[in-house]
Design an enzyme around this catalytic site. Structure first.
Site, PDB file in Angstrom:
ATOM      1  N   CYS A 124     -14.747  -9.339   6.722  1.00 20.31           N
ATOM      2  CA  CYS A 124     -14.506  -9.639   8.129  1.00 20.31           C
ATOM      3  C   CYS A 124     -14.849  -8.387   8.924  1.00 20.31           C
ATOM      4  O   CYS A 124     -15.174  -7.351   8.338  1.00 20.31           O
ATOM      5  CB  CYS A 124     -13.050 -10.068   8.347  1.00 20.31           C
ATOM      6  SG  CYS A 124     -11.880  -8.698   8.472  1.00 20.31           S
ATOM      7  N   ARG A 151      -1.031   6.114   9.655  1.00 23.11           N
ATOM      8  CA  ARG A 151      -1.047   5.621   8.284  1.00 23.11           C
ATOM      9  C   ARG A 151      -1.330   6.749   7.278  1.00 23.11           C
ATOM     10  O   ARG A 151      -1.347   7.913   7.634  1.00 23.11           O
ATOM     11  CB  ARG A 151      -2.056   4.493   8.181  1.00 23.11           C
ATOM     12  CG  ARG A 151      -1.699   3.331   9.131  1.00 23.11           C
ATOM     13  CD  ARG A 151      -2.518   2.111   8.884  1.00 23.11           C
ATOM     14  NE  ARG A 151      -2.109   0.993   9.728  1.00 23.11           N
ATOM     15  CZ  ARG A 151      -2.614  -0.228   9.629  1.00 23.11           C
ATOM     16  NH1 ARG A 151      -3.524  -0.506   8.715  1.00 23.11           N
ATOM     17  NH2 ARG A 151      -2.192  -1.203  10.439  1.00 23.11           N
ATOM     18  N   CYS A 187     -14.493  -4.220   0.573  1.00 19.17           N
ATOM     19  CA  CYS A 187     -13.061  -4.424   0.774  1.00 19.17           C
ATOM     20  C   CYS A 187     -12.574  -5.509  -0.183  1.00 19.17           C
ATOM     21  O   CYS A 187     -13.355  -6.136  -0.899  1.00 19.17           O
ATOM     22  CB  CYS A 187     -12.780  -4.813   2.227  1.00 19.17           C
ATOM     23  SG  CYS A 187     -13.394  -6.457   2.674  1.00 19.17           S
ATOM     24  N   LYS A 219      -2.681   0.513  15.168  1.00 18.87           N
ATOM     25  CA  LYS A 219      -2.738   1.387  13.999  1.00 18.87           C
ATOM     26  C   LYS A 219      -3.474   2.679  14.325  1.00 18.87           C
ATOM     27  O   LYS A 219      -4.316   2.733  15.212  1.00 18.87           O
ATOM     28  CB  LYS A 219      -3.430   0.673  12.843  1.00 18.87           C
ATOM     29  CG  LYS A 219      -4.861   0.240  13.119  1.00 18.87           C
ATOM     30  CD  LYS A 219      -5.408  -0.577  11.961  1.00 18.87           C
ATOM     31  CE  LYS A 219      -6.817  -1.096  12.256  1.00 18.87           C
ATOM     32  NZ  LYS A 219      -7.332  -1.930  11.165  1.00 18.87           N
ATOM     33  N   LYS A 270      -5.196   6.267  12.326  1.00 14.39           N
ATOM     34  CA  LYS A 270      -5.617   6.819  11.044  1.00 14.39           C
ATOM     35  C   LYS A 270      -6.020   8.282  11.198  1.00 14.39           C
ATOM     36  O   LYS A 270      -6.703   8.640  12.157  1.00 14.39           O
ATOM     37  CB  LYS A 270      -6.784   6.010  10.485  1.00 14.39           C
ATOM     38  CG  LYS A 270      -6.413   4.556  10.199  1.00 14.39           C
ATOM     39  CD  LYS A 270      -7.593   3.757   9.689  1.00 14.39           C
ATOM     40  CE  LYS A 270      -7.195   2.314   9.418  1.00 14.39           C
ATOM     41  NZ  LYS A 270      -8.350   1.519   8.927  1.00 14.39           N
ATOM     42  N   CYS A 281      -6.874 -11.691   1.064  1.00 18.08           N
ATOM     43  CA  CYS A 281      -6.774 -11.237   2.451  1.00 18.08           C
ATOM     44  C   CYS A 281      -6.829 -12.429   3.407  1.00 18.08           C
ATOM     45  O   CYS A 281      -7.792 -13.210   3.378  1.00 18.08           O
ATOM     46  CB  CYS A 281      -7.898 -10.266   2.783  1.00 18.08           C
ATOM     47  SG  CYS A 281      -7.839  -9.700   4.504  1.00 18.08           S
ATOM     48  N   CYS A 304     -12.323  -2.478   6.884  1.00 15.61           N
ATOM     49  CA  CYS A 304     -11.680  -1.853   5.726  1.00 15.61           C
ATOM     50  C   CYS A 304     -12.680  -1.282   4.729  1.00 15.61           C
ATOM     51  O   CYS A 304     -12.403  -0.285   4.071  1.00 15.61           O
ATOM     52  CB  CYS A 304     -10.761  -2.853   5.036  1.00 15.61           C
ATOM     53  SG  CYS A 304      -9.377  -3.405   6.063  1.00 15.61           S
ATOM     54  N   ARG A 321       0.861  -1.186   0.000  1.00 17.88           N
ATOM     55  CA  ARG A 321       0.000   0.000   0.000  1.00 17.88           C
ATOM     56  C   ARG A 321       0.896   1.234   0.000  1.00 17.88           C
ATOM     57  O   ARG A 321       1.722   1.403   0.892  1.00 17.88           O
ATOM     58  CB  ARG A 321      -0.909  -0.012   1.223  1.00 17.88           C
ATOM     59  CG  ARG A 321      -1.862   1.175   1.305  1.00 17.88           C
ATOM     60  CD  ARG A 321      -2.663   1.125   2.606  1.00 17.88           C
ATOM     61  NE  ARG A 321      -3.427  -0.100   2.721  1.00 17.88           N
ATOM     62  CZ  ARG A 321      -3.465  -0.860   3.811  1.00 17.88           C
ATOM     63  NH1 ARG A 321      -2.761  -0.533   4.886  1.00 17.88           N
ATOM     64  NH2 ARG A 321      -4.189  -1.948   3.846  1.00 17.88           N
TER      65      ARG A 321
END
Length: 563
Positions: free
Chosen positions: A472, A144, A426, A206, A208, A432, A476, A74
């Site tokens: 899931c 990110r 996603c 993470k 964002k 994935c 995303c 990414r």
């Protein structure tokens, strides 16, 4: 917290020598196509995830072969702006050096390469570096890729906001030299790497960040830890309202996890933007949960210590006091597909790219079409957080030429419905590793079914439902901000959520759990029938489900989501 055992990821980061680990040793290991031990996690800090093709995993096992290991990369593209020259370079790499030959536009407003084999990984990073792109900190426990509202109309305001997105991204980047040393053959020095903002063990989880320009909420602020809402006076940016603690990921069966809206901390002037960004990140760095990664995001820290306490600490660290938030309103979050004219007289063509997947399909050579536009376009491209692509800054004299290329390659299709334009998924299967059910491959046919239901009940052609599917519960595809959100539970089965709204400010609630696609379509048919017959003037589907008592609103995520 100090008495609890730290998660193993904390050991991994502490022992990694500022994210170096033994990645270089793994790169030279030709016995396996994958990365081993800690490096499997560490490459994420360098913008990559190790994956394999799950469609052929069982067959390879029968042949006594390991899974077909590869990486997804990414890129770091703050605000999603990319030049035609850069585009042609990534197009060429995708064609020559990936298993699938595609470029995927993502909900993080950047592009991904899928299916890069180990021998091509260093070449990939060096190719990107040559055109001024990297993948530093697009995954892992760091801040990110910074999103920015894609606003091609108010060009001057967008440019200011975009510049701040870049500044925030650079300010919060890891300072370690590991990326350059490993991938770009940078000189290896005896170094005392320091991470004044992220810390020697980086963030608990993470993180964002977005910059958003009302009235568009195309970046979905409530999906992010930190959001800067642009406040303008007479067309000039004067500061930001700061929203903290949004996030959508959860874990099936674990009620300590939940999606959460961001809290509004107040207004700050432009000159304090970077100080506030650093203060929020360092507070989360020091206060976040490092024992249980499922509860390690900023949203859980705010709920554990109290939003007011967290806000006061940010004020202390940034040396400011938040002023009351300035008025703003979100009215939409979709991309304006087609041509729009900016205040500077330039034209901008937003191309709808279903699922963000640019590939040459039979009769629709999308990837080739964008490359052909890039060969003649003198402006730039803007990737959107809705997985679409804008050809920005087109002079009037070039409009017809660019539109013809787009139409000839299937990039413009006047028959695409508003429902399809407002649906998203996603990646999910087959690449994935977290996917429990289909999403990207399932979305097109499912949207067709929903289109037929809308038509059956006489809904106007310009009406639609914000529909999102994730394979899931990790969020995303941002299903937890949709009017209808499907979250994968098992092959062919989803949790069905209702009650989000059009402008993305309300989390939906589970309506039915672990049901089949046929059951979902039957429910949608019944719900749309009621919406068509009982709606108030202009009432969106999500708002209708709340008003009609079909689903209860989620006012406070932790309290209401599971109630």
């Amino acid at each position: 917290m100090s008495e609890q055992k730290l998660s193993d990821n904390e050991r991994l980061k502490r022992e990694s020598n500022f994210l170096r680990g033994t990645i270089e040793t793994d790169l030279s290991d030709q016995i396996t196509g994958g990365f081993t031990a800690d490096n499997f996690q560490l490459i994420r800090f360098h913008g990559m995830y190790q994956q394999d093709d799950r469609d052929i995993r069982a067959e390879r096992a029968k042949q006594k072969l390991e899974p077909l290991h590869n990486v997804m990369l990414r890129a770091r593209m703050p605000g999603g702006v990319i030049t035609p020259t850069q585009w042609l370079a990534i197009d060429k790499f995708a064609e020559a050096h990936t298993l699938y030959g595609s470029i995927r536009l993502t909900t993080r407003q950047t592009f991904q390469f899928h299916g890069v084999l180990k021998p091509n990984i260093k070449l990939m990073h060096q190719t990107l570096n040559q055109i001024g792109i990297d993948s530093i900190a697009t995954a892992g426990d760091v801040n990110r890729n910074v999103l920015c509202t894609t606003n091609p109309v108010e060009s001057e305001l967008h440019q200011e906001a975009y510049e701040w997105a870049k500044k925030i991204s650079e300010h919060l980047l890891p300072k370690t030299r590991a990326y350059a040393e490993i991938w770009l053959d940078g000189e290896k020095l005896e170094t005392t790497d320091e991470e004044p903002i992220l810390g020697s063990t980086y963030l608990p989880r993470k993180f964002k960040t977005t910059v958003v320009i009302p009235p568009q909420n195309d970046v979905d602020v409530h999906a992010n830890d930190l959001n800067f809402v642009a406040i303008a006076e007479e067309g000039k940016l004067v500061g930001f309202n700061v929203l903290v603690g949004g996030g959508l990921a959860m874990t099936h069966g674990d009620k300590s996890t939940y999606p959460r809206r961001a809290d509004d901390f107040g207004f700050v002037p432009l000159e304090k933007t970077l100080d506030v960004a650093a203060a929020v990140v360092t507070t989360q760095r020091d206060w976040g949960n490092r024992s249980n990664r499922k509860n390690a995001k900023t949203k859980y820290t705010l709920d554990r210590v109290g939003s007011d306490v967290f806000k006061a600490e940010v004020e202390k660290r940034a040396g400011i006091a938040f002023a009351p938030s300035r008025p703003y309103e979100f009215t939409d979050r979709g991309d304006r597909i087609g041509w729009v004219e900016g205040i500077d007289g330039k034209h901008h063509l937003a191309l709808f790219i279903e699922n963000g997947r640019l590939l040459d399909y039979p009769g629709k050579p999308l990837k080739t079409g964008v490359a052909e536009i890039a060969k003649i376009h003198q402006g730039d491209f803007r990737m959107t957080a809705n997985q679409n692509l804008i050809v920005a800054g087109v002079p009037t004299a070039e409009k017809a030429r660019i539109e013809k290329i787009a139409r000839d390659h299937g990039l413009i299709d006047d028959g695409v419905s508003e429902q399809r334009k407002n649906s998203m998924a996603c990646v999910s299967l087959p690449t994935c590793p977290l996917a429990m059910a289909e999403a990207e491959r399932f979305l097109p046919s499912f949207v067709t079914d929903v289109e037929q239901i809308l038509e059956k009940h006489g809904l106007p052609k310009d009406d639609n439902i914000i529909l999102r599917i994730t394979g899931c519960p990790n969020g995303c595809g941002r299903a937890m901000l949709a009017e209808i959100g499907l979250v994968g539970k098992a092959p062919g089965r989803y949790n069905f959520h209702l009650g989000g709204n059009r402008n993305g400010t309300r989390v939906p609630k589970m309506y039915r759990e672990n049901i089949t696609v046929d059951q979902i379509l039957e429910d949608i048919d019944q719900l749309v029938a009621r919406w068509a017959n009982e709606r108030e003037d202009g009432e969106g589907f999500g708002d209708f489900t709340i008003r009609a008592g079909i689903i209860a609103p989620v006012e406070v995520s932790k309290r209401d989501f599971y109630a």
